[in-house]
Design a protein around this motif. Sequence first.
Motif, PDB file in Angstrom:
ATOM      1  N   GLU A 539       0.764  -1.154  -0.104  1.00  0.00           N
ATOM      2  CA  GLU A 539      -0.187  -0.056  -0.091  1.00  0.00           C
ATOM      3  C   GLU A 539       0.848   1.441   0.037  1.00  0.00           C
ATOM      4  O   GLU A 539       1.849   1.379   0.794  1.00  0.00           O
ATOM      5  N   ILE A 540       0.607   2.284  -0.883  1.00  0.00           N
ATOM      6  CA  ILE A 540       1.445   3.371  -1.176  1.00  0.00           C
ATOM      7  C   ILE A 540       0.772   4.624  -0.660  1.00  0.00           C
ATOM      8  O   ILE A 540      -0.536   4.645  -1.026  1.00  0.00           O
ATOM      9  N   GLU A 541       1.380   5.429  -0.109  1.00  0.00           N
ATOM     10  CA  GLU A 541       0.880   6.653   0.648  1.00  0.00           C
ATOM     11  C   GLU A 541       1.905   7.969  -0.017  1.00  0.00           C
ATOM     12  O   GLU A 541       3.062   7.663  -0.057  1.00  0.00           O
ATOM     13  N   TYR A 542       1.030   8.981  -0.687  1.00  0.00           N
ATOM     14  CA  TYR A 542       1.780  10.024  -1.309  1.00  0.00           C
ATOM     15  C   TYR A 542       1.890  11.109  -0.558  1.00  0.00           C
ATOM     16  O   TYR A 542       1.039  11.744  -0.021  1.00  0.00           O
ATOM     17  N   THR A 543       3.241  11.819  -0.493  1.00  0.00           N
ATOM     18  CA  THR A 543       3.338  13.161   0.093  1.00  0.00           C
ATOM     19  C   THR A 543       4.033  14.196  -0.795  1.00  0.00           C
ATOM     20  O   THR A 543       5.007  13.582  -1.616  1.00  0.00           O
ATOM     21  N   LEU A 544       3.969  15.426  -0.771  1.00  0.00           N
ATOM     22  CA  LEU A 544       4.483  16.458  -1.584  1.00  0.00           C
ATOM     23  C   LEU A 544       5.519  17.292  -0.516  1.00  0.00           C
ATOM     24  O   LEU A 544       4.964  17.744   0.195  1.00  0.00           O
ATOM     25  N   THR A 545       6.701  17.425  -1.132  1.00  0.00           N
ATOM     26  CA  THR A 545       7.778  18.158  -0.458  1.00  0.00           C
ATOM     27  C   THR A 545       8.499  19.182  -1.262  1.00  0.00           C
ATOM     28  O   THR A 545       8.426  19.080  -2.539  1.00  0.00           O
ATOM     29  N   GLY A 546       9.175  20.003  -0.835  1.00  0.00           N
ATOM     30  CA  GLY A 546      10.106  21.021  -1.542  1.00  0.00           C
ATOM     31  C   GLY A 546       9.650  22.547  -1.277  1.00  0.00           C
ATOM     32  O   GLY A 546       8.489  22.795  -0.650  1.00  0.00           O
ATOM     33  N   PHE A 547      10.374  23.390  -1.748  1.00  0.00           N
ATOM     34  CA  PHE A 547      10.504  24.701  -1.349  1.00  0.00           C
ATOM     35  C   PHE A 547       9.141  25.057  -2.318  1.00  0.00           C
ATOM     36  O   PHE A 547       9.466  25.140  -3.767  1.00  0.00           O
ATOM     37  N   GLY A 548       7.943  25.791  -1.943  1.00  0.00           N
ATOM     38  CA  GLY A 548       6.795  26.236  -2.513  1.00  0.00           C
ATOM     39  C   GLY A 548       5.929  24.920  -2.605  1.00  0.00           C
ATOM     40  O   GLY A 548       4.819  25.010  -3.601  1.00  0.00           O
ATOM     41  N   SER A 549       6.144  23.865  -1.930  1.00  0.00           N
ATOM     42  CA  SER A 549       5.136  22.844  -2.244  1.00  0.00           C
ATOM     43  C   SER A 549       3.627  23.146  -1.520  1.00  0.00           C
ATOM     44  O   SER A 549       2.809  22.462  -1.881  1.00  0.00           O
ATOM     45  N   MET A 551       2.064  25.399  -2.568  1.00  0.00           N
ATOM     46  CA  MET A 551       1.000  26.076  -3.646  1.00  0.00           C
ATOM     47  C   MET A 551       0.628  24.849  -4.417  1.00  0.00           C
ATOM     48  O   MET A 551      -0.334  25.216  -5.084  1.00  0.00           O
ATOM     49  N   PHE A 552       0.955  23.343  -4.061  1.00  0.00           N
ATOM     50  CA  PHE A 552       0.594  22.459  -4.881  1.00  0.00           C
ATOM     51  C   PHE A 552       0.063  21.473  -3.977  1.00  0.00           C
ATOM     52  O   PHE A 552       0.168  21.319  -2.612  1.00  0.00           O
ATOM     53  N   LYS A 553      -0.614  20.504  -4.503  1.00  0.00           N
ATOM     54  CA  LYS A 553      -1.046  19.236  -3.562  1.00  0.00           C
ATOM     55  C   LYS A 553      -1.384  18.044  -4.498  1.00  0.00           C
ATOM     56  O   LYS A 553      -1.152  17.971  -5.662  1.00  0.00           O
ATOM     57  N   THR A 554      -1.083  16.949  -3.496  1.00  0.00           N
ATOM     58  CA  THR A 554      -1.222  15.658  -4.239  1.00  0.00           C
ATOM     59  C   THR A 554      -2.252  14.743  -3.767  1.00  0.00           C
ATOM     60  O   THR A 554      -2.658  14.883  -2.176  1.00  0.00           O
ATOM     61  N   ASP A 555      -2.967  13.856  -4.322  1.00  0.00           N
ATOM     62  CA  ASP A 555      -3.947  12.992  -3.696  1.00  0.00           C
ATOM     63  C   ASP A 555      -3.016  11.801  -2.959  1.00  0.00           C
ATOM     64  O   ASP A 555      -2.152  11.199  -3.510  1.00  0.00           O
ATOM     65  N   LYS A 556      -3.583  11.737  -1.657  1.00  0.00           N
ATOM     66  CA  LYS A 556      -2.798  10.861  -0.722  1.00  0.00           C
ATOM     67  C   LYS A 556      -2.678   9.453  -0.974  1.00  0.00           C
ATOM     68  O   LYS A 556      -1.443   8.756  -0.993  1.00  0.00           O
ATOM     69  N   ASN A 557      -3.665   8.975  -1.973  1.00  0.00           N
ATOM     70  CA  ASN A 557      -3.723   7.607  -2.139  1.00  0.00           C
ATOM     71  C   ASN A 557      -3.466   7.393  -3.793  1.00  0.00           C
ATOM     72  O   ASN A 557      -2.681   6.425  -4.059  1.00  0.00           O
ATOM     73  N   LEU A 561      -0.642  15.677  -9.399  1.00  0.00           N
ATOM     74  CA  LEU A 561      -0.026  17.030  -8.840  1.00  0.00           C
ATOM     75  C   LEU A 561      -1.164  18.079  -9.249  1.00  0.00           C
ATOM     76  O   LEU A 561      -1.912  18.161 -10.549  1.00  0.00           O
ATOM     77  N   TYR A 562      -1.905  18.798  -8.363  1.00  0.00           N
ATOM     78  CA  TYR A 562      -2.939  19.671  -8.589  1.00  0.00           C
ATOM     79  C   TYR A 562      -2.515  21.195  -7.963  1.00  0.00           C
ATOM     80  O   TYR A 562      -1.488  21.312  -7.236  1.00  0.00           O
ATOM     81  N   VAL A 563      -3.239  22.115  -8.458  1.00  0.00           N
ATOM     82  CA  VAL A 563      -2.956  23.483  -7.895  1.00  0.00           C
ATOM     83  C   VAL A 563      -3.815  23.638  -6.556  1.00  0.00           C
ATOM     84  O   VAL A 563      -4.927  23.472  -6.676  1.00  0.00           O
ATOM     85  N   ALA A 564      -2.966  24.194  -5.580  1.00  0.00           N
ATOM     86  CA  ALA A 564      -3.519  24.313  -4.365  1.00  0.00           C
ATOM     87  C   ALA A 564      -3.734  25.850  -3.866  1.00  0.00           C
ATOM     88  O   ALA A 564      -4.658  26.040  -3.310  1.00  0.00           O
ATOM     89  N   SER A 576      10.420  23.521  -7.792  1.00  0.00           N
ATOM     90  CA  SER A 576      11.166  22.240  -7.703  1.00  0.00           C
ATOM     91  C   SER A 576      10.761  21.496  -6.526  1.00  0.00           C
ATOM     92  O   SER A 576      10.883  21.943  -5.495  1.00  0.00           O
ATOM     93  N   LEU A 577       9.817  20.309  -6.921  1.00  0.00           N
ATOM     94  CA  LEU A 577       9.263  19.649  -5.725  1.00  0.00           C
ATOM     95  C   LEU A 577       9.646  18.265  -5.973  1.00  0.00           C
ATOM     96  O   LEU A 577      10.495  17.712  -6.787  1.00  0.00           O
ATOM     97  N   THR A 578       9.534  17.642  -4.623  1.00  0.00           N
ATOM     98  CA  THR A 578       9.795  16.081  -4.484  1.00  0.00           C
ATOM     99  C   THR A 578       8.552  15.400  -4.006  1.00  0.00           C
ATOM    100  O   THR A 578       8.022  15.793  -3.202  1.00  0.00           O
TER     101      THR A 578
END
Length: 1821
Positions: A539-549, A551-557, A561-564, A576-578
Amino acid sequence: MAEIIFQRRKVATILSPPDPLIILLLMSLLQLCVSQVINRAPHFAPQTGDMSQFSISEDTLVGTPVYHLKGIDPENGPLRYSISGPYFAVDTLTGVVTLAKSLDREEQRFLEVIISITDEGVANTEPNTVSLRRVIPVKDVNDNPPVFHNRPYLINISEATPVGSEIEVKPNIIVTDRDEGVNARIRISCTTKEKGSDNEACVTFNVVTEEITSNEYQVRIFLNHELYFESRSSYVISLEATDQSDKPLRAVASVAVTVGDVQDQPPTFVNAPYSAIVPENIPPNTSIMEIIAKDGDTDNVRPVLLTLEGDTEHYFKLIPEKPIGRATLVATGIPIDRESDVVVQNGGVYSFLVKATELINNEVPSDYTVTTVTIIVTDVDDHVPEFNNDVFDISIPENIENGSPIPGLSIYVEDYDIGQNSKYNLRLKNEFNSEGVFSISTNNGEGRTPITIKVKDSSKLDYDVDDEQKRIFIFDIIASVDGEDVSSARVNIKLLDMNDNAPVFNEPSYKFNVLENATIGTKIGDVHATDRDYGIFGEIEYTLTGFGSNMFKTDKNMGGLYVAHNLDYEKQKSYSLTIFAKDGGGKGSTASIFVDVIDVNDNAPIFEASDYSRTIRDGATSFEPQFVIRANDADGPLQGNGRIKYTLESDNSITRKGNVFNIDENTGEITIIDKVETMDTPRGQYELVVRATDYGIPPMYNETRVYIRVGVPGNQRPTFKGNYHHYKYNVNPRNPDSNDDFTFDLNPMNYKASIREDAKPGQNVTMVVANDPDGLDDLLRYYIVSGSKDNFVINEKTGLITVSNDANLDREVNTDKYEIIVSAVDSGTPIPETATTTVFVTIQDVNDKPPKFNTTESTTYLSEKTNINDLVTKISAFDSDINAKLKYSLIEPVKAFSKSGVQLKPNSPYDYKTLFKINEDTGEIFVNGTLDYGQASIVILTIKVIDENAELNKENQFDVAEHTIYIQPYADKNPQFTNPGWTSSNPVIYHKIKEEQPIGSTVLVLTAEDPISGHVISNYKVINSHTGLLQVDPLSGQVVLTNHLDYEDLSSPNLTLTVKATSNDGSKHSMAKIIIGVTNINDNPPTFEKELYKVSVLESTKYPEQILTIKANDADAIKTDEDKINGFSDIRYNLRGDNSDLFIIDNVTGVIQVAPNKTLDRERQSVLRMEVEAIDTPKSEANRLKTSAAILVDVLDVDDNTPSFEKPAYIAVVPENVPIGISVINITATDPDEGIGGEIKYDFLDEGEANGLFAIDPVTGEVKTRRDLTGRGRTDPYRLLVGATDGGGHSGDASLTLYIGDVSANDGVPRFIRPADGEVLSVSENATIGSSVFQVVATDPDDPTQPSGQLYYLIEQNNPDAKTFTIDPHSGLITTRQSLDRERKASYTLVLLVSDRGQPPQQSRRIVNVMIIDVDDHKPHFARNSDDPPILMTTKEEIPVGTVIGTLEAIDEDIGENAAVDYAITAGNELGLIKLERTNDSKAILVAAARLDREAVNKILLTVKCFKYGTTPKLNKMYNRLDPSETQVLIKLIDIDDHLPEFENANMTIGVRLNVPIDTSIATVKAIDKDPDAITINYKIVNMSFESPIKSKSLSNITDVIVLNNVTGELKVMKNLIHYADGIFRLTARANNSEDLERYSDVLIEVVVVRERDLLRLVLPGSTRSRVNDLRNRMQTALSSRGLRMQLHDSVNSAYLTNPGPCFQFRKMENGEALTPKAMKASIRSLGIEFQQILEDFNVHNITSCGTTRQKHSPAQQALLALAGVLPLAALISALVLCCMHSNAKRRARSALLLAREPPPTSPSNISVPTRLYAEPLYTT
């Protein structure tokens, strides 16, 4: 002197009548007597010609002219000279005295001579001779060397003689010298210069010179150092005696010294120290070695007794029992055990001592010596390998990788034997399910061997199988020797289940684009990962990091990548995101996401000011300075990239709308099309509307207003004087509107200073001085703006810059140049003006750093056949000081070692200390003596370097280093090592071994052979060893390890020893330097500093904050670059365990941080546990070693909850007449945190208009009245903001609306809101009358519908500034009433008053300052009048290009950028000799741009124009004196001496007649100096010689024959040339007119002394000098083929009579011999037509003799000649007549005798009598 004596005698006289003939004869005799001349004696010229002060040196050569006798004859007649004695000869005519016989002062010290001078008789008188006696001293020269007497010299001395004693020499050593004075003063010393001299003797003995008499000296010898008979028994002292003259003479002698022996040396061992290799359990009485000792003295040798000491185990004994001098070491009955503690602890070596004792009378023990006997005990195989356990049970994870060692499995096997006996083989034997799964780390073991079992095939390690038996593995480890299994151990392995798959993204990185106006929630792109694991691990869980992250979001499951939040291209253009994907087991992976935001044109241009204003004069046609409107656009490249287009939308011109001003659409510069007029505007002010439009899609614009009115001048800024010009040269791109290719920036007048780097605090650097054009200079204040770096301070009143108290001026630490920006501020009004300058400070280096040697090369190998003075090596040192001057020298100690390794003593007969010398300047070491390997094989030099230019700590500015020189034997027949790498020139053998080799193992076998016989060498010996780990077998050459070899214990990775291989007959040997390179192995695992790490961390800790640093050490050493590459000690860290996903660790530094996007929550888990693993990094993963440690993290609670109010807004009502302290409302908030984090304090965050009226209880939140509310009542509420803050600083807020009931009519006091207290207002100086300045805002708490709440404004008229501004009483808008000019007044002070209309009215006041903003309203101009002359500058010619000539400065009354001025040369620089550079402070520097030659151009008149910086003016070639922006500069070039005098002729040949009179001018040399201001040329003769056809009469260095006038260049003959006939004077004339004596020109002059009869003449009437020179060149060309050269003698010289052409002579080119006129004519005829053509070309009429032609006599001359012919005949007739008269007289006398008795006559007559002549003596004194 002749004397004439007259005598009277009475004679008879016969009277007769007078006879006319007799009367005629008497008159003739009387005339003859009267004409008699007296001959006066000559005399010598006093002092200069009489030898009165003459002396002569004894080395004068025979034939040398030594004196010139000079006499004076009163009658000027010729004189003749003579001198007596055999030593001198004199020329009788000239008086030149020459030496006729050689002199010797030691034989005759004085010479006695008589000099005489004789004149010629006059009128038949005798000659006079005058003689003088002279004693001439003979001067001594150093022609006698010193002489040693009583030779030979022998000395016998005991070695016990005390140092300092005088050594008796019989007979005495006496030295004499026959010379006198300094030539006889002798110094005797011990010398080492003579061949075979003894250097050590000069050190051992001291030679003293003692004077007996002035010519006799005695030599005394003293002992300087102790004598050692055993090291040296004799010396030879070489004595050198030298006199002290300038050219000393010397003599040498030798003194033989014999040293007598004294019994003082202990016994010595032969071939010590002793060593042998012995196997354990050796049979008894086995012979080991022979030991020999002898007395150290060579005379009276005593017997020596040998005994053993220290043989604690009694393994050995000596045979015989009491050996004298020689014994055999044998084994005793006690067997030697290699495994005994004594032997094992010493690495297999057993050591003891052998003692040698001298016996007196064979009984009494005396001196003794001991030496060590080393026995290397070799091993015998008597042990089998043993494992540390029989069975090993272990569990391993299923995901272990191939090559990884099995964790937790520690196995080793050990064989207690050593060397070959401790070797065994290892292998694995499959017992269950293990075939091919595992491998063993090594198949061979030796001694103790750690065993590592590694995974070979990890694919078979799978926990997820159905059969549980396949999760178990069993195998045996077998140890065998020679193919026989001798021991084994069982290993049982069980698999553990693991999460061995991490999520994997489809791509490693993603790139997306998104519009900046994208709405929230817009999907940008898909990002997904997959995991091969199942269940929770998949089972995979997604998180978004980085300078300016954020401003964006991701679906946890699902990912993606979406505009926040709303994006803005102008704030951030890319992200530049990770994205991190983590499975249920904690494994995760990341992918990079790059998002580019696409720009949308959403920003209109923004002007830099809300409006613009400028004041210009009526009728102006341009703005001074430029008037530029600027706007900025924040959009990016896709939307115009900030480009703006400016347009003029409208203006308020009455008659010329759109035709008065124009704006540049690109730059925004407003220019005037037609002159401005006040009457063209409604109120004397132009109002323009300027629009700025961007280039985006669609375009956007903005507008501003521009106000233009008239202004007046004001305050001027100060100017610095300066002492230095700083130049900057910029090459600018070509401007299409300008023809200038370059611009020259001329810096302002700056300052330049220098100071030593050791300057003390407070020391003066320089003083800057500025002038205020319109104020007192004393009111200026100086400040350092920048550049001092806290090292300098300035006195703000005087401008004096000094060194600060905390200064550090060290050039090696800080910079050596400072550019200090200094400002000067005046006290002018309305605002002070500021000027800046740059002070360039150079830090002078002080020599205070010692030199340091480069120690990388410390050894040199050198052949003993190297020649003296050959280069050995070069030693180098470095010194960071600039002026360092390094001097190298060799100092004590100088050490040397013999080929056997024994150090040579200082008194050794072999002078090893002077074998080498060093060049003190370069550090090069040279051979200085004969090298002898047999005497010294190693020489260690001590080298010292000093800095001669040291200024500080001179005694410590040195460094010392040692350099070792290995002298290699040169013997072609010596044994040759056959090991690889060894050569005679480079006798080095290099071999590598690994560490941890068994003790006793052979690491290398040395082999050597005899090059003649080919036999193998079996005699090896260690002569020098730098390690105690190795021993060499003397027979086999085996190099054996004698101790434990651990790489980490070594100081160097190389084990070095020197081995000598000797031929079997012992006559020849060779050396080899053995270098055993020990290779490091990975035998040490990492070790943590702690077994358990504990740390406390706040739960608020975030990435990248560090929480802990782990440190592990690896004992594997790093000694070489290879060790660094191997990575045995490089450690990498990683985390593992349940909580390891919350943290990350730097795998190199061990720094642990909270992982990105991870948070700690103490409420969920307060204690975190995990493990850290340290792994070293060898190249082979199979050799990796690792260690783990536990980490315990205690999570501490933090205040992470914010206080919250019960409701967001509160409302309360209070009447204005309540007393102070009445409770109004209670506001409360809650915080769920505990402890201090839950404690809440209340406060007002914003009180607004109710500031100070209410107070809140910080604990309870109760609000009470704080001040009297009277007058605060009104209908509008007061709004307050209440804040609640907990102990952790978190806060919440709520609004409070308070109504204060109005009870009184006018109790509210007006209050200013704008301007705030202390706020400064500003307005542009070109603001027109009525321009807005500021909007004043005030408030009144009373009801605004009532008079008490209605406000009006005014400016109090209590100061003159109030008249300049006015305020609208209703709106509060401040506007201008008068025109403004910043240069006249820079600031104004106003008192604002606000009042309500209540009764009585309430008022408030506020004081504000209004600052006037400068505008560019002045043109630059030069400070000159229209009739001023040009500015004068002077410079020397030939100055270097780039040299500053002078500085110009124009004036601009504006400030800052508005006062920036540029310059250009408009005329006068057509040759490009000058260039102009602008400085940063708007000054112009004139610089030399090309070569300035005073002889080509003597002055330059330039026209310079000044203009606004950044503009392109119109340049006119003509100078307009009415234009103040132009000025003229006159540069005068000062002449320097840059030309040498040049002679008119390259060489000169002058012919002079033989009989030319003395003081006759023969020629004039003329030189010309092209320098206009050159001083007078001085001439002189630097060399003159005479070449005679008779070589013996040739002379050199003549000075008195021909002289040269040093002013006119006139050559004169100053001596009779009779003795120089047919010869040539060659002289060099020099012309100089400079103080530098090396600046001169020379010309070669030949003066030929000729007889006119030997010359021919060219009849060439009317010829010029140049024509004669051309003729000579043509004739010379024709004559050269015949081997002749032509000498032309110019007839113009005064030495010749007037002739119609020059005379010439031919000379042979080979020897200079002159041809006779007959031979010359023959040569001319032989040339034929060629020569005839030359004569015709130059109109030569004839070739005649050069002598004068006899002319016919004139009539007068003919009459005189006739008279001369008649006179002899008349004389004859007169003689005959006299004879007749004489006879007649005698007859008359005889007749008279007859009448003797007759009385005398009455009247006597006078009768003449004969005369008598007396002469002076021959000699006079």
